[in-house]
Design an enzyme around this catalytic site. Structure first.
Site, PDB file in Angstrom:
ATOM      1  N   LYS A 115      14.988  37.638 -46.384  1.00  0.00           N
ATOM      2  CA  LYS A 115      14.329  36.589 -45.604  1.00  0.00           C
ATOM      3  C   LYS A 115      15.278  35.479 -45.175  1.00  0.00           C
ATOM      4  O   LYS A 115      15.057  34.849 -44.151  1.00  0.00           O
ATOM      5  CB  LYS A 115      13.149  35.994 -46.392  1.00  0.00           C
ATOM      6  CG  LYS A 115      12.001  36.969 -46.519  1.00  0.00           C
ATOM      7  CD  LYS A 115      10.687  36.262 -46.785  1.00  0.00           C
ATOM      8  CE  LYS A 115       9.547  37.272 -46.800  1.00  0.00           C
ATOM      9  NZ  LYS A 115       8.288  36.716 -47.248  1.00  0.00           N
ATOM     10  N   LYS A 198       9.903  48.285 -44.094  1.00  0.00           N
ATOM     11  CA  LYS A 198       8.525  48.329 -44.596  1.00  0.00           C
ATOM     12  C   LYS A 198       7.558  47.782 -43.552  1.00  0.00           C
ATOM     13  O   LYS A 198       7.935  46.951 -42.718  1.00  0.00           O
ATOM     14  CB  LYS A 198       8.402  47.600 -45.934  1.00  0.00           C
ATOM     15  CG  LYS A 198       8.432  46.103 -45.852  1.00  0.00           C
ATOM     16  CD  LYS A 198       8.139  45.459 -47.218  1.00  0.00           C
ATOM     17  CE  LYS A 198       8.274  43.946 -47.063  1.00  0.00           C
ATOM     18  NZ  LYS A 198       8.158  43.185 -48.286  1.00  0.00           N
ATOM     19  N   LYS A 201       3.834  42.002 -42.026  1.00  0.00           N
ATOM     20  CA  LYS A 201       3.188  41.042 -41.125  1.00  0.00           C
ATOM     21  C   LYS A 201       4.192  40.380 -40.206  1.00  0.00           C
ATOM     22  O   LYS A 201       3.849  39.900 -39.141  1.00  0.00           O
ATOM     23  CB  LYS A 201       2.540  39.919 -41.944  1.00  0.00           C
ATOM     24  CG  LYS A 201       1.501  40.389 -42.912  1.00  0.00           C
ATOM     25  CD  LYS A 201       1.012  39.236 -43.782  1.00  0.00           C
ATOM     26  CE  LYS A 201       1.308  39.496 -45.227  1.00  0.00           C
ATOM     27  NZ  LYS A 201       0.275  39.087 -46.167  1.00  0.00           N
TER      28      LYS A 201
HETATM   29  P1  TYM Z   1       2.506  39.983 -49.595  1.00  0.00           P
HETATM   30  O1  TYM Z   1       1.565  38.969 -49.072  1.00  0.00           O
HETATM   31  O2  TYM Z   1       3.758  40.255 -48.811  1.00  0.00           O
HETATM   32  O3  TYM Z   1       1.784  41.366 -49.803  1.00  0.00           O
HETATM   33  C1  TYM Z   1       0.577  41.492 -50.553  1.00  0.00           C
HETATM   34  C2  TYM Z   1       0.577  42.812 -51.314  1.00  0.00           C
HETATM   35  O4  TYM Z   1       0.760  43.913 -50.421  1.00  0.00           O
HETATM   36  C3  TYM Z   1       1.861  44.708 -50.838  1.00  0.00           C
HETATM   37  N1  TYM Z   1       2.550  45.229 -49.646  1.00  0.00           N
HETATM   38  C4  TYM Z   1       2.870  46.517 -49.451  1.00  0.00           C
HETATM   39  N2  TYM Z   1       2.687  47.611 -50.217  1.00  0.00           N
HETATM   40  C5  TYM Z   1       3.128  48.789 -49.725  1.00  0.00           C
HETATM   41  N3  TYM Z   1       3.733  48.912 -48.507  1.00  0.00           N
HETATM   42  C6  TYM Z   1       3.934  47.842 -47.714  1.00  0.00           C
HETATM   43  N4  TYM Z   1       4.500  47.977 -46.525  1.00  0.00           N
HETATM   44  C7  TYM Z   1       3.495  46.567 -48.181  1.00  0.00           C
HETATM   45  N5  TYM Z   1       3.545  45.303 -47.658  1.00  0.00           N
HETATM   46  C8  TYM Z   1       2.963  44.513 -48.564  1.00  0.00           C
HETATM   47  C9  TYM Z   1       2.758  43.770 -51.630  1.00  0.00           C
HETATM   48  O5  TYM Z   1       3.585  44.468 -52.529  1.00  0.00           O
HETATM   49  C10 TYM Z   1       1.748  42.889 -52.323  1.00  0.00           C
HETATM   50  O6  TYM Z   1       1.295  43.494 -53.514  1.00  0.00           O
HETATM   51  N6  TYM Z   1       4.886  37.376 -53.161  1.00  0.00           N
HETATM   52  C11 TYM Z   1       3.688  38.145 -52.854  1.00  0.00           C
HETATM   53  C12 TYM Z   1       2.408  37.362 -53.091  1.00  0.00           C
HETATM   54  C13 TYM Z   1       2.290  36.808 -54.461  1.00  0.00           C
HETATM   55  C14 TYM Z   1       2.002  37.515 -55.658  1.00  0.00           C
HETATM   56  C15 TYM Z   1       1.965  36.538 -56.682  1.00  0.00           C
HETATM   57  C16 TYM Z   1       1.753  38.848 -55.955  1.00  0.00           C
HETATM   58  C17 TYM Z   1       2.407  35.500 -54.789  1.00  0.00           C
HETATM   59  N7  TYM Z   1       2.226  35.326 -56.112  1.00  0.00           N
HETATM   60  C18 TYM Z   1       1.706  36.879 -58.003  1.00  0.00           C
HETATM   61  C19 TYM Z   1       1.508  39.197 -57.294  1.00  0.00           C
HETATM   62  C20 TYM Z   1       1.477  38.212 -58.291  1.00  0.00           C
HETATM   63  C21 TYM Z   1       3.722  38.547 -51.390  1.00  0.00           C
HETATM   64  O7  TYM Z   1       4.323  37.889 -50.579  1.00  0.00           O
HETATM   65  O8  TYM Z   1       2.923  39.630 -51.097  1.00  0.00           O
END
Ligand code: TYM
Length: 335
Positions: A115, A198, A201
């Site tokens: 990022k 991957k 968004k």
């Molecule tokens: P975020 O918002 O990017 O994504 C949310 C969840 O979706 C999963 N994910 C994917 N899984 C498979 N293939 C993909 N292409 C894909 N894109 C997204 C992510 O692995 C995630 O589980 N940092 C985290 C949010 C967060 C969080 C936490 C998660 C903040 N605090 C505490 C767990 C525990 C994030 O940005 O996810």
């Protein structure tokens, strides 16, 4: 079990989020509610501000993401659903843990490297410290299980490192080590345009992802235009080597049908991708259409969404209070 997970409310819920995480959230919520455990899911709005987000858009996205989660099956009667900003304990614990997290650990985080890009000096402090807030998110509730996609595994390892070091340094048994729960078939859903990136968004091309809000025609079009190669589906997994786009479409279909990629190939070997894509699109539409319909209804009532999030936040704050108090006490802070 104490289950905790979060998602950033930036843009739409997409197929990667759904197959990689949210579908697992729904299953675990149901099982855990039946077993009498607590399940918490939150919108990581405090993480979203580590890069510039237009404030009005962030507000709208937070409500829309909450509506999308409910549409996808998260039930506020079974799981505690809230946004981080309504529970200040997340930000507080993050600061308390900043004394324990090491710069060297954060330097190794691949998400930060991706990022921040080449221009690290101008990345925000928040983007660098992001995993410490994520550690706080799960440690605050003594989470035992954290359902996520594979890209979040490293962040959870850091949470475990922070927990272990804090417990050791201050001679307490305060924090529980969280276990990541990663779905085997859909750990990493890739972009429809590039099998090495991957699905995300932040991809500038909307054709690279399937949003849970896409209608049937758009889903069919995106699948038809997805990048593939001219070879037919192979007989076994080995035949997918060096074919990341083909592997991705097989993986998506496997996840949707709760099958293994090997079983999908056993059934569809020899078909061309033109034919397979039509089958895949149909299955996607079947899964996503009811979610989209519920979402369209729910988003008509943002006041109700706010009410639900506030109720969830009050409950989350209750569950967080003992850990937060224990952390202040362990550190010797006078209050
Ligand atoms: P975020 O918002 O990017 O994504 C949310 C969840 O979706 C999963 N994910 C994917 N899984 C498979 N293939 C993909 N292409 C894909 N894109 C997204 C992510 O692995 C995630 O589980 N940092 C985290 C949010 C967060 C969080 C936490 C998660 C903040 N605090 C505490 C767990 C525990 C994030 O940005 O996810």
């Amino acid at each position: 079990m104490r289950i905790v997970s979060g998602i950033q409310p930036t843009g739409n819920l997409h197929l990667g989020n759904y197959l990689g995480a949210i579908r697992n959230w729904v299953r675990m919520q149901d099982e855990n509610a039946a077993a009498g455990g607590d399940t918490l899911f939150f919108l990581a709005d405090m993480h979203a501000i580590t890069v510039y987000n237009d404030p009005a858009t962030l507000t709208a996205n937070t409500r829309e993401m909450a509506a999308a989660l409910i549409a996808a099956g998260i039930d506020p009667a079974k799981a505690v659903l809230f946004n981080q900003a309504r529970v200040p304990a997340h930000a507080e614990l993050c600061w308390l843990l900043n004394g324990t997290a090491r710069i060297g650990w954060l330097n190794r985080m691949t998400q930060f490297k991706e990022k921040s890009g080449k221009n690290r000096e101008s990345a925000s402090v928040g983007l660098f410290a992001y995993p410490v807030l994520q550690a706080a998110d799960v440690l605050l509730y003594k989470a035992t299980h954290v359902p996520v996609g594979e890209d979040q595994k490293q962040h959870l390892e850091l949470a475990r490192d922070v927990a272990t070091k804090f417990n050791t340094d201050y001679g307490v048994e305060l924090f529980t080590l969280p276990e990541p729960i990663i779905p085997p078939a859909a750990a990493r859903i890739m972009s429809l345009r590039d099998g090495s990136a991957k699905m995300s968004k932040s991809d500038p091309s909307d054709m690279a992802r399937i949003n849970l809000t896409d209608d049937a025609d758009l889903i069919a079009q995106k699948v038809r235009k997805a990048k593939t190669d001219p070879e037919p589906l192979p007989e076994d997994i080995g035949g997918l080597d060096g074919r990341p786009e083909a592997r991705n479409l097989i993986g998506i279909y496997a996840a949707l049908t709760d099958a293994t990629p090997a079983a999908v190939l056993a059934e569809h070997a020899g078909k061309g991708f033109g034919q397979f894509k039509a089958i895949l699109a149909e299955r996607l539409i079947e899964t996503l259409a009811p979610i989209r319909a519920r979402f369209e209804t729910l988003k008509q009532d943002p006041a109700e969404i706010d009410r639900l999030l506030a109720v969830g936040a009050a409950r989350a704050a209750e569950l967080a209070a003992p850990t937060l108090a224990g952390t202040y006490a362990a550190l010797g802070l006078c209050r």
